[in-house]
Design a protein around this motif. Structure first.
Motif, short mmCIF file in Angstrom:
data_model
loop_
_atom_site.label_atom_id
_atom_site.label_comp_id
_atom_site.label_asym_id
_atom_site.label_seq_id
_atom_site.Cartn_x
_atom_site.Cartn_y
_atom_site.Cartn_z
N VAL A 131 35.94 28.79 112.63
CA VAL A 131 37.33 28.44 112.94
C VAL A 131 37.46 26.94 113.16
CG1 VAL A 131 39.15 28.67 114.68
CG2 VAL A 131 37.98 30.70 113.83
N LEU A 132 36.53 26.34 113.90
CA LEU A 132 36.59 24.91 114.15
C LEU A 132 36.35 24.09 112.88
CD1 LEU A 132 34.83 24.47 117.60
CD2 LEU A 132 37.23 24.14 117.06
N VAL A 133 35.47 24.55 112.00
CA VAL A 133 35.24 23.84 110.74
C VAL A 133 36.50 23.88 109.89
CG1 VAL A 133 33.98 23.94 108.56
CG2 VAL A 133 32.75 24.10 110.71
N VAL A 134 37.17 25.02 109.83
CA VAL A 134 38.40 25.11 109.05
C VAL A 134 39.47 24.20 109.65
CG1 VAL A 134 40.31 26.68 108.45
CG2 VAL A 134 37.93 27.41 108.15
N ILE A 135 39.60 24.19 110.96
CA ILE A 135 40.57 23.32 111.61
C ILE A 135 40.20 21.86 111.38
CG2 ILE A 135 41.44 22.54 113.85
CD1 ILE A 135 41.38 25.46 114.73
N GLY A 136 38.91 21.55 111.45
CA GLY A 136 38.47 20.17 111.25
C GLY A 136 38.72 19.68 109.84
N PHE A 137 38.54 20.54 108.84
CA PHE A 137 38.78 20.13 107.46
C PHE A 137 40.25 20.11 107.10
CE2 PHE A 137 34.35 21.23 105.88
CZ PHE A 137 34.07 19.93 105.54
N GLY A 138 40.98 21.14 107.51
CA GLY A 138 42.33 21.31 106.99
C GLY A 138 43.47 20.87 107.88
N PHE A 139 43.25 20.83 109.18
CA PHE A 139 44.39 20.65 110.06
C PHE A 139 44.25 19.48 111.02
CE2 PHE A 139 44.20 25.17 108.95
CZ PHE A 139 45.45 25.32 108.38
N THR A 140 43.37 18.54 110.72
CA THR A 140 43.21 17.37 111.57
C THR A 140 44.06 16.23 111.03
OG1 THR A 140 40.96 18.03 112.09
CG2 THR A 140 41.54 15.76 112.53
N SER A 141 44.92 15.71 111.89
CA SER A 141 45.80 14.63 111.47
C SER A 141 45.20 13.27 111.84
CB SER A 141 47.17 14.80 112.14
OG SER A 141 47.05 14.62 113.53
#
Length: 78
Positions: free
Chosen positions: A20-30
């Motif tokens: 979950v953190l990898v997906v957030i880090g790749f896709g949802f970090t501004s």
């Protein structure tokens, strides 16, 4: 290998949260998030570390299974 070995449960949870953190880090970090963290993508690095830790726990559970030694005699009372 036992299904409910605590190491496998820990590995599953770390792996799930790590992915979950990898997906957030790749896709949802501004860019604002990166600016707050001084240019470090914390979610990505923490997720990678958690996935690696999950792999280590799973390997530990597979390579060193825990079984009760039923051949030994119980201790005699004094």
């Amino acid at each position: 290998m036992r299904l409910f070995d605590l190491r496998l449960i820990i590995a599953f949870l770390f792996g799930l949260y790590g992915v979950v953190l990898v997906v957030i880090g790749f896709g949802f970090t501004s860019d604002d998030d990166l600016k707050k963290a001084e240019g470090v993508n914390i979610n990505l690095w923490a997720g990678i570390a958690m996935v690696v830790l999950a792999a280590l726990f799973a390997a530990w559970a597979m390579l060193r299974p825990q079984f009760a030694d039923t051949d030994k005699q119980p201790l005699k009372e004094l």
